[in-house]
Design a protein around this motif. Structure first.
Motif, PDB file in Angstrom:
ATOM      1  N   GLU A   1       0.831  -1.205   0.000  1.00  0.00           N
ATOM      2  CA  GLU A   1       0.000   0.000   0.000  1.00  0.00           C
ATOM      3  C   GLU A   1       0.863   1.252   0.000  1.00  0.00           C
ATOM      4  O   GLU A   1       0.574   2.203  -0.726  1.00  0.00           O
ATOM      5  N   VAL A   2       1.905   1.283   0.830  1.00  0.00           N
ATOM      6  CA  VAL A   2       2.821   2.429   0.846  1.00  0.00           C
ATOM      7  C   VAL A   2       3.363   2.663  -0.559  1.00  0.00           C
ATOM      8  O   VAL A   2       3.331   3.785  -1.078  1.00  0.00           O
ATOM      9  N   ASP A   3       3.849   1.598  -1.192  1.00  0.00           N
ATOM     10  CA  ASP A   3       4.430   1.711  -2.526  1.00  0.00           C
ATOM     11  C   ASP A   3       3.407   2.227  -3.535  1.00  0.00           C
ATOM     12  O   ASP A   3       3.713   3.101  -4.357  1.00  0.00           O
ATOM     13  N   TYR A   4       2.186   1.688  -3.484  1.00  0.00           N
ATOM     14  CA  TYR A   4       1.139   2.094  -4.432  1.00  0.00           C
ATOM     15  C   TYR A   4       0.825   3.578  -4.307  1.00  0.00           C
ATOM     16  O   TYR A   4       0.851   4.322  -5.299  1.00  0.00           O
ATOM     17  N   TYR A   5       0.525   4.037  -3.090  1.00  0.00           N
ATOM     18  CA  TYR A   5       0.151   5.443  -2.918  1.00  0.00           C
ATOM     19  C   TYR A   5       1.340   6.360  -3.183  1.00  0.00           C
ATOM     20  O   TYR A   5       1.189   7.418  -3.799  1.00  0.00           O
ATOM     21  N   TRP A   6       2.526   5.965  -2.755  1.00  0.00           N
ATOM     22  CA  TRP A   6       3.717   6.772  -2.995  1.00  0.00           C
ATOM     23  C   TRP A   6       3.967   6.925  -4.492  1.00  0.00           C
ATOM     24  O   TRP A   6       4.139   8.036  -4.999  1.00  0.00           O
TER      25      TRP A   6
ATOM     26  N   LYS B   1      10.515   7.775   0.902  1.00  0.00           N
ATOM     27  CA  LYS B   1       9.418   6.810   1.059  1.00  0.00           C
ATOM     28  C   LYS B   1       9.744   5.932   2.260  1.00  0.00           C
ATOM     29  O   LYS B   1      10.882   5.480   2.422  1.00  0.00           O
ATOM     30  N   LEU B   2       8.752   5.683   3.108  1.00  0.00           N
ATOM     31  CA  LEU B   2       8.972   4.872   4.292  1.00  0.00           C
ATOM     32  C   LEU B   2       8.965   3.387   3.941  1.00  0.00           C
ATOM     33  O   LEU B   2       8.074   2.919   3.231  1.00  0.00           O
ATOM     34  N   ILE B   3       9.976   2.691   4.435  1.00  0.00           N
ATOM     35  CA  ILE B   3      10.138   1.260   4.204  1.00  0.00           C
ATOM     36  C   ILE B   3       9.969   0.558   5.549  1.00  0.00           C
ATOM     37  O   ILE B   3      10.784   0.751   6.460  1.00  0.00           O
ATOM     38  N   ILE B   4       8.923  -0.232   5.662  1.00  0.00           N
ATOM     39  CA  ILE B   4       8.587  -0.867   6.941  1.00  0.00           C
ATOM     40  C   ILE B   4       9.743  -1.712   7.464  1.00  0.00           C
ATOM     41  O   ILE B   4      10.099  -1.622   8.646  1.00  0.00           O
ATOM     42  N   ALA B   5      10.356  -2.521   6.623  1.00  0.00           N
ATOM     43  CA  ALA B   5      11.457  -3.389   7.071  1.00  0.00           C
ATOM     44  C   ALA B   5      12.609  -2.558   7.630  1.00  0.00           C
ATOM     45  O   ALA B   5      13.233  -2.941   8.631  1.00  0.00           O
ATOM     46  N   ASP B   6      12.884  -1.404   7.042  1.00  0.00           N
ATOM     47  CA  ASP B   6      13.971  -0.550   7.529  1.00  0.00           C
ATOM     48  C   ASP B   6      13.598   0.138   8.835  1.00  0.00           C
ATOM     49  O   ASP B   6      14.459   0.361   9.694  1.00  0.00           O
TER      50      ASP B   6
END
Length: 151
Positions: A78-83, A137-142
């Motif tokens: 979802e983060v990737d899509y909206y970003w 962009k925020l990366i959850i794993a990071d």
């Protein structure tokens, strides 16, 4: 019942903006369009269940980061899509912030960030915050790795 409806001032591109927003977010629609001499003067539209009013008024006023819309996301997909959708033609900024091609500011935030920053261990919460401060962009794993490394 009293409603609070954000009103947005566009520079003669409200139709394109409404199309982008209503195609990007679920539970969205173009609800009413008022025309003057064939051109859109104002419109009412809904984005993800939130009503908006827009005016097609020209360049006198522009959007700033002083007002932004936060999109909470449950996954990295979802983060990737909206970003990716909202930065197309716009610009990336820090810590999950972006401007779309109309100049409107958005924050694309995974709910996992809120969980990490609320961790009862202050070191883990700070680790997540420190990791966020290095990202566009925020990366959850990071974010998780930052919390884990600090905790």
């Amino acid at each position: 019942m009293t409603e609070i409806i954000p009103s947005l001032w566009f520079n003669q591109n409200i139709e394109d903006a409404m199309k982008l927003y209503t195609e990007t977010f679920p539970d969205s629609s173009i609800d009413n369009v008022t025309r003057n001499d064939g051109n859109v003067f104002s419109a009412e539209f809904t984005v993800s269940g939130q009503k908006f009013i827009g005016i097609n008024a020209g360049p006198e006023f522009t959007f700033t980061e002083a007002v932004s819309f936060t999109v909470t996301c449950s996954s990295q997909d979802e983060v990737d899509y909206y970003w990716n959708t909202l930065t197309a033609g716009g610009e990336e900024s820090r810590c999950g912030w972006l401007k779309d091609r109309f100049g409107l500011s958005w924050q694309i935030v995974p709910t996992r960030l809120y969980e990490l920053m609320s961790d009862p261990d202050p070191a883990r919460a700070k680790g997540a915050l420190d990791a966020m401060m290095t990202m566009d962009k925020l990366i959850i794993a990071d974010l998780e790795a930052g919390a884990d490394a600090a905790g």
